[in-house]
Design an enzyme around this catalytic site. Structure first.
Site, PDB file in Angstrom:
ATOM      1  N   GLU A 165      -9.254 -10.341  -7.571  1.00  0.00           N
ATOM      2  CA  GLU A 165      -8.288  -9.245  -7.454  1.00  0.00           C
ATOM      3  C   GLU A 165      -7.231  -9.301  -8.557  1.00  0.00           C
ATOM      4  O   GLU A 165      -6.821  -8.267  -9.096  1.00  0.00           O
ATOM      5  CB  GLU A 165      -7.650  -9.274  -6.060  1.00  0.00           C
TER       6      GLU A 165
ATOM      7  N   TYR B 274     -12.006  -3.009  -2.721  1.00  0.00           N
ATOM      8  CA  TYR B 274     -12.498  -3.098  -1.343  1.00  0.00           C
ATOM      9  C   TYR B 274     -14.034  -3.089  -1.274  1.00  0.00           C
ATOM     10  O   TYR B 274     -14.601  -2.698  -0.252  1.00  0.00           O
ATOM     11  CB  TYR B 274     -11.916  -1.963  -0.500  1.00  0.00           C
TER      12      TYR B 274
ATOM     13  N   ASN C  77      -1.512  -0.221   7.538  1.00  0.00           N
ATOM     14  CA  ASN C  77      -0.925  -1.555   7.765  1.00  0.00           C
ATOM     15  C   ASN C  77      -0.155  -2.094   6.560  1.00  0.00           C
ATOM     16  O   ASN C  77       0.068  -3.289   6.439  1.00  0.00           O
ATOM     17  CB  ASN C  77      -1.987  -2.532   8.286  1.00  0.00           C
TER      18      ASN C  77
ATOM     19  N   ARG D 186       3.327  -7.232   8.970  1.00  0.00           N
ATOM     20  CA  ARG D 186       2.681  -6.170   9.757  1.00  0.00           C
ATOM     21  C   ARG D 186       3.225  -6.133  11.180  1.00  0.00           C
ATOM     22  O   ARG D 186       3.421  -5.056  11.757  1.00  0.00           O
ATOM     23  CB  ARG D 186       1.165  -6.369   9.755  1.00  0.00           C
TER      24      ARG D 186
ATOM     25  N   THR E 280      -4.772  -8.231  10.555  1.00  0.00           N
ATOM     26  CA  THR E 280      -5.131  -6.918  10.011  1.00  0.00           C
ATOM     27  C   THR E 280      -4.737  -5.776  10.946  1.00  0.00           C
ATOM     28  O   THR E 280      -4.186  -4.769  10.515  1.00  0.00           O
ATOM     29  CB  THR E 280      -6.667  -6.854   9.791  1.00  0.00           C
TER      30      THR E 280
ATOM     31  N   LYS F   3       0.841  -1.194   0.000  1.00  0.00           N
ATOM     32  CA  LYS F   3       0.000   0.000   0.000  1.00  0.00           C
ATOM     33  C   LYS F   3       0.885   1.256   0.000  1.00  0.00           C
ATOM     34  O   LYS F   3       2.091   1.163   0.241  1.00  0.00           O
ATOM     35  CB  LYS F   3      -0.911  -0.035   1.234  1.00  0.00           C
TER      36      LYS F   3
ATOM     37  N   ARG G 200      -1.267 -14.768   3.651  1.00  0.00           N
ATOM     38  CA  ARG G 200      -1.978 -14.101   4.749  1.00  0.00           C
ATOM     39  C   ARG G 200      -1.237 -14.286   6.074  1.00  0.00           C
ATOM     40  O   ARG G 200      -1.178 -13.374   6.899  1.00  0.00           O
ATOM     41  CB  ARG G 200      -3.402 -14.653   4.870  1.00  0.00           C
TER      42      ARG G 200
ATOM     43  N   PHE H 113     -14.902   3.377   7.820  1.00  0.00           N
ATOM     44  CA  PHE H 113     -13.564   3.789   7.377  1.00  0.00           C
ATOM     45  C   PHE H 113     -13.380   3.668   5.861  1.00  0.00           C
ATOM     46  O   PHE H 113     -12.306   3.960   5.332  1.00  0.00           O
ATOM     47  CB  PHE H 113     -12.486   2.963   8.097  1.00  0.00           C
TER      48      PHE H 113
ATOM     49  N   HIS I 103      -1.491  -5.498   1.504  1.00  0.00           N
ATOM     50  CA  HIS I 103      -2.738  -6.228   1.287  1.00  0.00           C
ATOM     51  C   HIS I 103      -2.435  -7.630   0.770  1.00  0.00           C
ATOM     52  O   HIS I 103      -1.497  -7.814  -0.003  1.00  0.00           O
ATOM     53  CB  HIS I 103      -3.607  -5.520   0.238  1.00  0.00           C
TER      54      HIS I 103
END
Ligand code: GTP
Ligand code: MG
Length: 153
Positions: free
Chosen positions: A128, A49, A114, A104, A93, A9, A87, A57, A117
């Site tokens: 995606e 998203y 964070n 993270r 998250t 990100k 993941r 948010f 993704h």
């Protein structure tokens, strides 16, 4: 072979963590088959998203992904169990719950920043990858040491 979509990100790019993140997936034994840098359009971020569109948010999340203060680095990684393992490598998250040793858990402290993704299921990986990449942007190549990474059984 299984594929997943991973994106650094804008905060991860700004924090100069692109190389660190690529290094972890490469070192683990995964194969990089797609890589691009872009400022996503609002439409792309909103589609990406879409599941979160009712969250409070959501607007802030889309604005942070698309404001152009830094681009996003989108990647497609391929290999055994890469969706679930990716993941795990990202960590929870909320960085408050991400284990040390995860991306993270090692590099961020705030859920709204964070840094990375990762697709959370086979269905979202497919969605995606299709959303972020054209078929001709994905490289078809063999990792030479694959038999040293994957056993036949
Ligand atoms: P992604 O890999 O980015 O999809 O994260 P995730 O799958 O671990 O979490 P989820 O899909 O539920 O949320 C997507 C992103 O929205 C998160 O990574 C955060 O950046 C952001 N987010 C989620 N929950 C919150 C929240 O409570 N506050 C804020 N500010 N951002 C949130
Ligand atoms: Mg998610």
């Amino acid at each position: 072979q299984e594929r997943t979509f991973i994106a650094v990100k804008p905060d991860g790019v700004q924090r100069a963590l692109v190389g660190e993140i690529i290094k972890r997936f490469e070192a683990r034994g995964y194969k990089l088959v797609g890589l691009k840098m872009l400022v996503p359009s609002k439409a792309l971020a909103e589609k990406h998203y879409a599941d979160l569109r009712t969250k409070p948010f959501f607007k802030g999340l889309v604005e942070y992904m698309t404001n152009g203060k830094a681009p996003v680095v989108g990647m497609v990684w391929e290999g055994q169990d890469v969706i679930r393992q990716g993941r795990r490598m990202l960590g929870a998250t909320n960085p408050l719950e991400s284990d040390a040793g995860t991306i993270r858990g090692d590099f961020c402290i705030s859920i709204g920043r964070n840094i990375i993704h990762g697709s959370d299921s086979y269905e979202s990986a497919l969605k995606e990858i299709t959303l972020w990449f054209n078929e001709n942007e994905l490289a078809d190549w063999q990792l030479a040491n694959t038999e040293w990474i994957n056993s036949a059984n």
